[in-house]
Every structure is written in structure tokens, then in C-alpha cells.
Design a protein around this motif. Sequence first.
Motif, PDB file in Angstrom:
ATOM      1  N   ARG A 151       0.734  -1.196  -0.109  1.00  0.00           N
ATOM      2  CA  ARG A 151       0.032  -0.259   0.076  1.00  0.00           C
ATOM      3  C   ARG A 151       0.774   1.174   0.106  1.00  0.00           C
ATOM      4  O   ARG A 151       0.274   2.360  -0.299  1.00  0.00           O
ATOM      5  CB  ARG A 151      -0.994   0.019   1.247  1.00  0.00           C
ATOM      6  N   ASP A 152       2.126   1.205   0.306  1.00  0.00           N
ATOM      7  CA  ASP A 152       3.189   2.243   0.319  1.00  0.00           C
ATOM      8  C   ASP A 152       3.816   2.370  -1.101  1.00  0.00           C
ATOM      9  O   ASP A 152       4.764   3.168  -1.093  1.00  0.00           O
ATOM     10  CB  ASP A 152       3.998   2.078   1.463  1.00  0.00           C
ATOM     11  N   CYS A 153       3.847   1.478  -1.936  1.00  0.00           N
ATOM     12  CA  CYS A 153       4.245   1.327  -3.398  1.00  0.00           C
ATOM     13  C   CYS A 153       3.940   2.280  -4.177  1.00  0.00           C
ATOM     14  O   CYS A 153       2.710   2.115  -4.571  1.00  0.00           O
ATOM     15  CB  CYS A 153       4.580  -0.064  -3.742  1.00  0.00           C
ATOM     16  N   GLN A 154       4.610   3.258  -4.306  1.00  0.00           N
ATOM     17  CA  GLN A 154       4.301   4.496  -5.172  1.00  0.00           C
ATOM     18  C   GLN A 154       4.790   4.445  -6.433  1.00  0.00           C
ATOM     19  O   GLN A 154       4.230   4.657  -7.703  1.00  0.00           O
ATOM     20  CB  GLN A 154       5.046   5.717  -4.708  1.00  0.00           C
ATOM     21  N   ASP A 155       6.084   3.684  -7.010  1.00  0.00           N
ATOM     22  CA  ASP A 155       6.690   3.673  -8.208  1.00  0.00           C
ATOM     23  C   ASP A 155       6.765   2.313  -8.506  1.00  0.00           C
ATOM     24  O   ASP A 155       7.345   1.490  -8.128  1.00  0.00           O
ATOM     25  CB  ASP A 155       8.077   3.939  -8.137  1.00  0.00           C
ATOM     26  N   VAL A 156       5.952   2.039  -9.847  1.00  0.00           N
ATOM     27  CA  VAL A 156       5.756   0.740 -10.307  1.00  0.00           C
ATOM     28  C   VAL A 156       6.506   0.756 -11.918  1.00  0.00           C
ATOM     29  O   VAL A 156       6.028   1.731 -12.636  1.00  0.00           O
ATOM     30  CB  VAL A 156       4.276   0.447 -10.433  1.00  0.00           C
ATOM     31  N   ALA A 157       7.298  -0.297 -12.241  1.00  0.00           N
ATOM     32  CA  ALA A 157       7.761  -0.719 -13.371  1.00  0.00           C
ATOM     33  C   ALA A 157       6.642  -0.519 -14.422  1.00  0.00           C
ATOM     34  O   ALA A 157       5.581  -1.648 -14.294  1.00  0.00           O
ATOM     35  CB  ALA A 157       8.775  -1.578 -13.403  1.00  0.00           C
ATOM     36  N   GLU A 158       7.065  -0.357 -15.380  1.00  0.00           N
ATOM     37  CA  GLU A 158       6.122  -0.618 -16.831  1.00  0.00           C
ATOM     38  C   GLU A 158       6.432  -2.025 -17.334  1.00  0.00           C
ATOM     39  O   GLU A 158       7.745  -2.087 -17.677  1.00  0.00           O
ATOM     40  CB  GLU A 158       6.135   0.465 -17.832  1.00  0.00           C
ATOM     41  N   VAL A 159       5.542  -3.010 -17.574  1.00  0.00           N
ATOM     42  CA  VAL A 159       6.095  -4.410 -17.923  1.00  0.00           C
ATOM     43  C   VAL A 159       5.002  -4.817 -18.661  1.00  0.00           C
ATOM     44  O   VAL A 159       4.141  -4.183 -19.136  1.00  0.00           O
ATOM     45  CB  VAL A 159       6.065  -5.310 -16.524  1.00  0.00           C
ATOM     46  N   ASP A 160       5.222  -6.221 -19.131  1.00  0.00           N
ATOM     47  CA  ASP A 160       4.518  -6.979 -20.221  1.00  0.00           C
ATOM     48  C   ASP A 160       3.349  -7.743 -19.161  1.00  0.00           C
ATOM     49  O   ASP A 160       2.253  -7.937 -19.605  1.00  0.00           O
ATOM     50  CB  ASP A 160       5.159  -7.851 -21.039  1.00  0.00           C
ATOM     51  N   MET A 161       3.826  -8.218 -18.108  1.00  0.00           N
ATOM     52  CA  MET A 161       3.059  -9.290 -17.651  1.00  0.00           C
ATOM     53  C   MET A 161       3.157  -9.115 -15.914  1.00  0.00           C
ATOM     54  O   MET A 161       4.294  -8.923 -15.660  1.00  0.00           O
ATOM     55  CB  MET A 161       3.387 -10.768 -17.863  1.00  0.00           C
ATOM     56  N   ALA A 162       2.345  -9.031 -15.291  1.00  0.00           N
ATOM     57  CA  ALA A 162       2.268  -9.064 -13.850  1.00  0.00           C
ATOM     58  C   ALA A 162       1.859 -10.366 -13.257  1.00  0.00           C
ATOM     59  O   ALA A 162       0.546 -11.221 -13.663  1.00  0.00           O
ATOM     60  CB  ALA A 162       1.265  -7.999 -13.137  1.00  0.00           C
ATOM     61  N   PHE A 163       2.758 -10.827 -12.168  1.00  0.00           N
ATOM     62  CA  PHE A 163       2.544 -12.234 -11.494  1.00  0.00           C
ATOM     63  C   PHE A 163       2.123 -12.099 -10.068  1.00  0.00           C
ATOM     64  O   PHE A 163       3.132 -11.571  -9.438  1.00  0.00           O
ATOM     65  CB  PHE A 163       3.863 -13.027 -11.680  1.00  0.00           C
ATOM     66  N   ILE A 164       0.884 -12.315  -9.752  1.00  0.00           N
ATOM     67  CA  ILE A 164       0.321 -11.968  -8.382  1.00  0.00           C
ATOM     68  C   ILE A 164       0.178 -13.229  -7.714  1.00  0.00           C
ATOM     69  O   ILE A 164      -0.710 -14.083  -7.852  1.00  0.00           O
ATOM     70  CB  ILE A 164      -0.939 -11.204  -8.666  1.00  0.00           C
ATOM     71  N   THR A 165       0.678 -13.368  -6.457  1.00  0.00           N
ATOM     72  CA  THR A 165       0.441 -14.406  -5.617  1.00  0.00           C
ATOM     73  C   THR A 165       0.121 -13.704  -4.186  1.00  0.00           C
ATOM     74  O   THR A 165       0.779 -13.688  -3.375  1.00  0.00           O
ATOM     75  CB  THR A 165       1.745 -15.279  -5.199  1.00  0.00           C
ATOM     76  N   ALA A 166      -1.373 -13.346  -4.131  1.00  0.00           N
ATOM     77  CA  ALA A 166      -1.779 -12.616  -2.968  1.00  0.00           C
ATOM     78  C   ALA A 166      -1.916 -13.376  -1.822  1.00  0.00           C
ATOM     79  O   ALA A 166      -1.696 -14.770  -1.832  1.00  0.00           O
ATOM     80  CB  ALA A 166      -3.282 -12.176  -3.217  1.00  0.00           C
ATOM     81  N   PRO A 167      -1.708 -12.631  -0.486  1.00  0.00           N
ATOM     82  CA  PRO A 167      -2.031 -13.583   0.546  1.00  0.00           C
ATOM     83  C   PRO A 167      -3.071 -14.527   0.826  1.00  0.00           C
ATOM     84  O   PRO A 167      -4.170 -14.144   0.316  1.00  0.00           O
ATOM     85  CB  PRO A 167      -1.707 -12.458   1.746  1.00  0.00           C
ATOM     86  N   CYS A 168      -2.852 -15.741   1.365  1.00  0.00           N
ATOM     87  CA  CYS A 168      -4.068 -16.669   1.043  1.00  0.00           C
ATOM     88  C   CYS A 168      -4.585 -17.020   2.699  1.00  0.00           C
ATOM     89  O   CYS A 168      -4.848 -18.109   2.889  1.00  0.00           O
ATOM     90  CB  CYS A 168      -3.777 -18.023   0.308  1.00  0.00           C
TER      91      CYS A 168
END
Length: 264
Positions: A151-168
Motif C-alpha cells: 500500500r506504500d508502493c508508489q513507483d511501479v515499473a512498466e511491464v508486459d506481465m504481472a505475476f500476483i501471488t496474493a496472501p491466502c
Amino acid sequence: MYIKINELTEEVVLQNFPFEDGEDVHTVHVACRKSKISGKERPLVDTAGDKYCSFLDINQKIEVNVYKQGNKGQVIIRPLEYKLFENSTIPTPRNERIKLLSICAGAGVGTSVLEDTGYFSAVQEIELEDDSAEVLLHNFPNSTVFCGDLRDCQDVAEVDMAFITAPCSENSSLGFQEGNVMNDLVLATAKIIQSSKAEVLFFENVPQYYKSNAWESLKNLLKDDYPFWGQLIKEKRYMASQLQKNMKHIIKKLQSDYLVSQQV
């Protein structure tokens, strides 16, 4: 070590090479002591004095940015300024491989598997745990690692694919099925994904996650940007002597210009 302080912007810059602008630069002498265990020299830095902590409020969140190029190193410390509805997208170098952002990257196992195919190039990882971030920094030295609350991440790299492994923690049968951690992270996760401008999203999680309120909320936030939702992929693998079924969900933003063949 050279230190420059801007009290107006509350920013501290530390680096091991001289500043081009020599005004308001402080020099700290660094000695070394050889470690008896590793045999390597470890730096011993003089105390900086009261001046360096005069505007750093210990009750205020700060961001620490670390940069390295060859023998040159730089650390920038400044107050963390979070804007709820605004992120900055960082352009990335041209690369023929698929540029990859990993959200909730853990120790980078999934990122490593994707990069080992030869099709992907790790560009940025976002992870909360310090020890996992150390592993990411070691295994992906050319990538950018954000260690902290996403929630504190402001700067995000421009990419082709996002890999999301959310807390479970709320959905996994291996835990106590409590916490509701992901419910508090939905908005920030959607904002990071949208800022990354990823063409493809790849979710990996336990089966019950895809029946949760957090998953439905995330889908609703992303549906305008990502209208094409793929099918769930079931994978069986042995883990801790127990057969566990994990599901992956692939979402396409636009019709891709490339096709990746993966054999599981």
C-alpha cells in the motif's frame, strides 16, 4: 562517504563518490574491520551527529531507495508520501523478453521459474518480508525490489506481465483460515497492476481464494482495463508430503503480440 542534506525537501543522499555540486556536502570517513568469520572487510562508519536526525521523525514513514552501478553506490532517504489515487509508472529498458512484475513475490520462487524458461525478464518485485527481499536482491540483481507494505508502493515499473501471488491466509486449508489480509490490499493491488500497464495478469493461489470477496472485488476493479478473463488452470504438486491443488488464473488485457508455450 559523501552526504548531502536538503532540509527543505527533507531528503538525505548518501553515496561513495563525490557530488557534482559540492555545496552543502558532508564527508564521513569510513574505516574497515576484517570479519573473523568471513574474512571480508566490513565498513565502520563514524556517527553522523544530531544534525542528520533533526528532521527525520521516528513516527513518520520514510522510503529508502538503494542504487548501485559498478563500484558506485547511492542511498536516498526521504519521507514516504503516499497518494491514494496516483502512482508513477517507471519506464523500463527495451527487452525482447517478456518484462515481469511480481506482486507479493515472496522469496521469488515463481519469478525464478518464469525467468528460467528464457522467455521472461524480472523487472520489479514487491514483497513485505525483509528476509525474502534479501533473497530477491541476490537472485535478481538487475531488478528493482520494493520491500514494504504494498500500500506504500508508489513507483511501479512498466511491464508486459504481472505475476500476483496474493496472501491466502484466510483461504488456505494449511492455516487457521483467518486474517482477512487480502481484503485490505485489494485497492492497492489494483492500483499497482493498472500502473504497471501489464498486458497479461497471472494469478497463482489456493482454490478457495477464487471464491473469496477479495477476488471478486479485485476483478470488479480491473474489469474495465482487463476484459478478457481466461480459465483456471489446476496444478497438482507434492508439498510438505501432502497433495495440494493450486489454481492459476490468467487474464489478458489485449490480444497479445506474442505467444508463450509453457509445459507444466
